[in-house]
Scaffold this motif. Structure first.
Motif, PDB file in Angstrom:
ATOM      1  N   ARG A 116       9.330   4.980   4.862  1.00 12.72           N
ATOM      2  CA  ARG A 116       9.052   6.337   4.388  1.00 12.72           C
ATOM      3  C   ARG A 116      10.091   6.678   3.327  1.00 12.72           C
ATOM      4  O   ARG A 116      11.269   6.814   3.632  1.00 12.72           O
ATOM      5  CB  ARG A 116       9.101   7.329   5.547  1.00 12.72           C
ATOM      6  CG  ARG A 116       8.521   8.698   5.193  1.00 12.72           C
ATOM      7  CD  ARG A 116       8.326   9.564   6.420  1.00 12.72           C
ATOM      8  NE  ARG A 116       7.378   9.005   7.373  1.00 12.72           N
ATOM      9  CZ  ARG A 116       6.057   9.083   7.281  1.00 12.72           C
ATOM     10  NH1 ARG A 116       5.513   9.693   6.246  1.00 12.72           N
ATOM     11  NH2 ARG A 116       5.275   8.563   8.202  1.00 12.72           N
ATOM     12  N   ALA A 149      -5.327  -9.088   8.348  1.00 15.47           N
ATOM     13  CA  ALA A 149      -4.005  -8.747   7.837  1.00 15.47           C
ATOM     14  C   ALA A 149      -3.101  -8.228   8.930  1.00 15.47           C
ATOM     15  O   ALA A 149      -3.545  -7.606   9.891  1.00 15.47           O
ATOM     16  CB  ALA A 149      -4.144  -7.691   6.745  1.00 15.47           C
ATOM     17  N   PHE A 152       4.657   7.172   2.187  1.00 18.09           N
ATOM     18  CA  PHE A 152       4.831   6.143   3.207  1.00 18.09           C
ATOM     19  C   PHE A 152       4.314   4.835   2.599  1.00 18.09           C
ATOM     20  O   PHE A 152       3.179   4.766   2.136  1.00 18.09           O
ATOM     21  CB  PHE A 152       4.019   6.541   4.440  1.00 18.09           C
ATOM     22  CG  PHE A 152       4.218   5.699   5.656  1.00 18.09           C
ATOM     23  CD1 PHE A 152       3.141   5.284   6.420  1.00 18.09           C
ATOM     24  CD2 PHE A 152       5.486   5.340   6.080  1.00 18.09           C
ATOM     25  CE1 PHE A 152       3.317   4.525   7.568  1.00 18.09           C
ATOM     26  CE2 PHE A 152       5.683   4.579   7.223  1.00 18.09           C
ATOM     27  CZ  PHE A 152       4.589   4.169   7.969  1.00 18.09           C
ATOM     28  N   GLN A 208       0.649   5.352   1.230  1.00 20.44           N
ATOM     29  CA  GLN A 208      -0.126   6.298   2.024  1.00 20.44           C
ATOM     30  C   GLN A 208       0.512   7.670   1.920  1.00 20.44           C
ATOM     31  O   GLN A 208       1.693   7.851   2.216  1.00 20.44           O
ATOM     32  CB  GLN A 208      -0.208   5.858   3.490  1.00 20.44           C
ATOM     33  CG  GLN A 208      -1.145   6.716   4.323  1.00 20.44           C
ATOM     34  CD  GLN A 208      -1.349   6.159   5.712  1.00 20.44           C
ATOM     35  OE1 GLN A 208      -0.429   5.637   6.324  1.00 20.44           O
ATOM     36  NE2 GLN A 208      -2.562   6.285   6.232  1.00 20.44           N
ATOM     37  N   PHE A 234       0.374  -5.861   9.398  1.00 26.75           N
ATOM     38  CA  PHE A 234       1.123  -4.847   8.678  1.00 26.75           C
ATOM     39  C   PHE A 234       2.527  -4.689   9.233  1.00 26.75           C
ATOM     40  O   PHE A 234       2.771  -4.884  10.440  1.00 26.75           O
ATOM     41  CB  PHE A 234       0.414  -3.491   8.789  1.00 26.75           C
ATOM     42  CG  PHE A 234      -0.753  -3.345   7.867  1.00 26.75           C
ATOM     43  CD1 PHE A 234      -1.990  -3.878   8.214  1.00 26.75           C
ATOM     44  CD2 PHE A 234      -0.630  -2.687   6.655  1.00 26.75           C
ATOM     45  CE1 PHE A 234      -3.085  -3.761   7.357  1.00 26.75           C
ATOM     46  CE2 PHE A 234      -1.709  -2.563   5.795  1.00 26.75           C
ATOM     47  CZ  PHE A 234      -2.926  -3.103   6.154  1.00 26.75           C
ATOM     48  N   GLY A 235       3.442  -4.329   8.342  1.00 30.28           N
ATOM     49  CA  GLY A 235       4.761  -3.916   8.760  1.00 30.28           C
ATOM     50  C   GLY A 235       4.726  -2.489   9.285  1.00 30.28           C
ATOM     51  O   GLY A 235       3.666  -1.841   9.276  1.00 30.28           O
ATOM     52  N   GLN A 236       5.873  -2.000   9.713  1.00 30.98           N
ATOM     53  CA  GLN A 236       5.947  -0.659  10.289  1.00 30.98           C
ATOM     54  C   GLN A 236       6.120   0.423   9.231  1.00 30.98           C
ATOM     55  O   GLN A 236       6.119   1.600   9.559  1.00 30.98           O
ATOM     56  CB  GLN A 236       7.084  -0.585  11.305  1.00 30.98           C
ATOM     57  CG  GLN A 236       6.766  -1.369  12.573  1.00 30.98           C
ATOM     58  CD  GLN A 236       5.493  -0.894  13.241  1.00 30.98           C
ATOM     59  OE1 GLN A 236       5.376   0.245  13.666  1.00 30.98           O
ATOM     60  NE2 GLN A 236       4.480  -1.755  13.295  1.00 30.98           N
ATOM     61  N   TYR A 265       0.839  -1.187   0.000  1.00 30.67           N
ATOM     62  CA  TYR A 265       0.000   0.000   0.000  1.00 30.67           C
ATOM     63  C   TYR A 265       0.879   1.245   0.000  1.00 30.67           C
ATOM     64  O   TYR A 265       2.002   1.235   0.512  1.00 30.67           O
ATOM     65  CB  TYR A 265      -0.883   0.061   1.251  1.00 30.67           C
ATOM     66  CG  TYR A 265      -1.930  -1.011   1.330  1.00 30.67           C
ATOM     67  CD1 TYR A 265      -1.645  -2.243   1.921  1.00 30.67           C
ATOM     68  CD2 TYR A 265      -3.215  -0.808   0.832  1.00 30.67           C
ATOM     69  CE1 TYR A 265      -2.611  -3.236   2.000  1.00 30.67           C
ATOM     70  CE2 TYR A 265      -4.187  -1.786   0.909  1.00 30.67           C
ATOM     71  CZ  TYR A 265      -3.874  -2.999   1.499  1.00 30.67           C
ATOM     72  OH  TYR A 265      -4.835  -3.978   1.581  1.00 30.67           O
ATOM     73  N   LEU A 269       3.510   0.769   2.912  1.00 29.69           N
ATOM     74  CA  LEU A 269       3.157  -0.250   3.897  1.00 29.69           C
ATOM     75  C   LEU A 269       2.978  -1.599   3.224  1.00 29.69           C
ATOM     76  O   LEU A 269       2.327  -1.710   2.189  1.00 29.69           O
ATOM     77  CB  LEU A 269       1.869   0.129   4.617  1.00 29.69           C
ATOM     78  CG  LEU A 269       2.009   1.269   5.618  1.00 29.69           C
ATOM     79  CD1 LEU A 269       0.679   1.952   5.857  1.00 29.69           C
ATOM     80  CD2 LEU A 269       2.571   0.737   6.938  1.00 29.69           C
TER      81      LEU A 269
END
Lengths: 112, 111
Positions: free
Chosen positions: A108, A101, A88, A37, A103-105, A35, A90
């Motif tokens: 950026r 799901a 950012f 963001q 998610f990773g951290q 993703y 993801l």
């Protein structure tokens, strides 16, 4: 500990360079997602993969590429064709498509 | 794809209950309702999900309308650590569907 790891956390690149973001999971999940963001916005799907050696475009795949050679890994390449790559990013995984799901951290990416 | 509608932002006082609404009038019979939340500069984390019946877990409760066209995430006692963006999404476990996020609700918690 099981989990999903993205690296690096911060990445800087010059305009016109390709860059590859890493995403690794040891949860034995079949499905993986990428993703993007932007500030103050929700998540937009770039690519997803249901199984090894298979992946599909999401809503904003132009300028990005992925591979899924191993179950654990789903790297994302941001190519020079992506007009506004600063964002950012993801990565997520789930046991199968549509399930809960993880998610990773995030990474950026800043392109200067 | 079925979409969800959430308010852009909500405010709550610390230690009070919070009810976060979500409308999904075009939900199909096989869509699950999932909630995730995202703290600043972090990836989203799963909160809760349900199909038809109300659901409770250690983080929250999910109340689903009888016609399934809306749902409400309930935080029983808001803390400052609950300040986040909350996403309500519809998830269909059939092949060809994926996790599609909208804009979410930014929850602000006042001490």
């Amino acid at each position: 500990d099981g989990g999903i790891t993205q690296s690096p956390k911060y990445l800087f690149r010059k305009e016109g360079q390709n860059v590859t973001l890493s995403c690794e999971q040891n949860l034995n999940h079949d499905a993986m997602y990428w993703y993007r963001q932007d500030p103050g916005q929700g998540l937009r799907l770039i690519y997803y993969s249901q199984i090894v050696n298979d992946f599909q475009k999401g809503d904003i795949a132009e300028g990005y590429s992925v591979s899924r050679e191993k179950k654990e890994s789903f790297p994302l390449t941001v190519t020079s064709a992506q007009k506004n790559p600063t964002a950012f990013y993801l990565c997520a995984s789930s046991i199968s498509q549509g399930k809960k799901a993880f998610f990773g951290q995030g990474t950026r990416l800043t392109v200067v | 794809d079925a979409k969800t509608t959430q308010p852009n932002s909500m405010e709550s006082n610390e230690e009070e209950p919070v009810h976060l609404p979500c409308n999904h009038s075009t939900i199909s019979g096989t869509d699950y309702i999932h909630w995730y939340r995202q703290l600043p500069s972090q990836g989203p984390e799963y909160v809760i999900h349900g199909l038809t019946s109300n659901v409770n877990n250690r983080m929250a409760s999910l109340a689903i309308a009888e016609d399934r066209k809306s749902s409400t995430l309930i935080l029983h006692r808001a803390t400052l650590r609950d300040a986040a963006v909350y996403y309500c999404i519809l998830v269909n476990n059939n092949a060809g569907n994926m996790l599609t996020f909208g804009g979410g609700t930014r929850l602000m918690v006042k001490p």
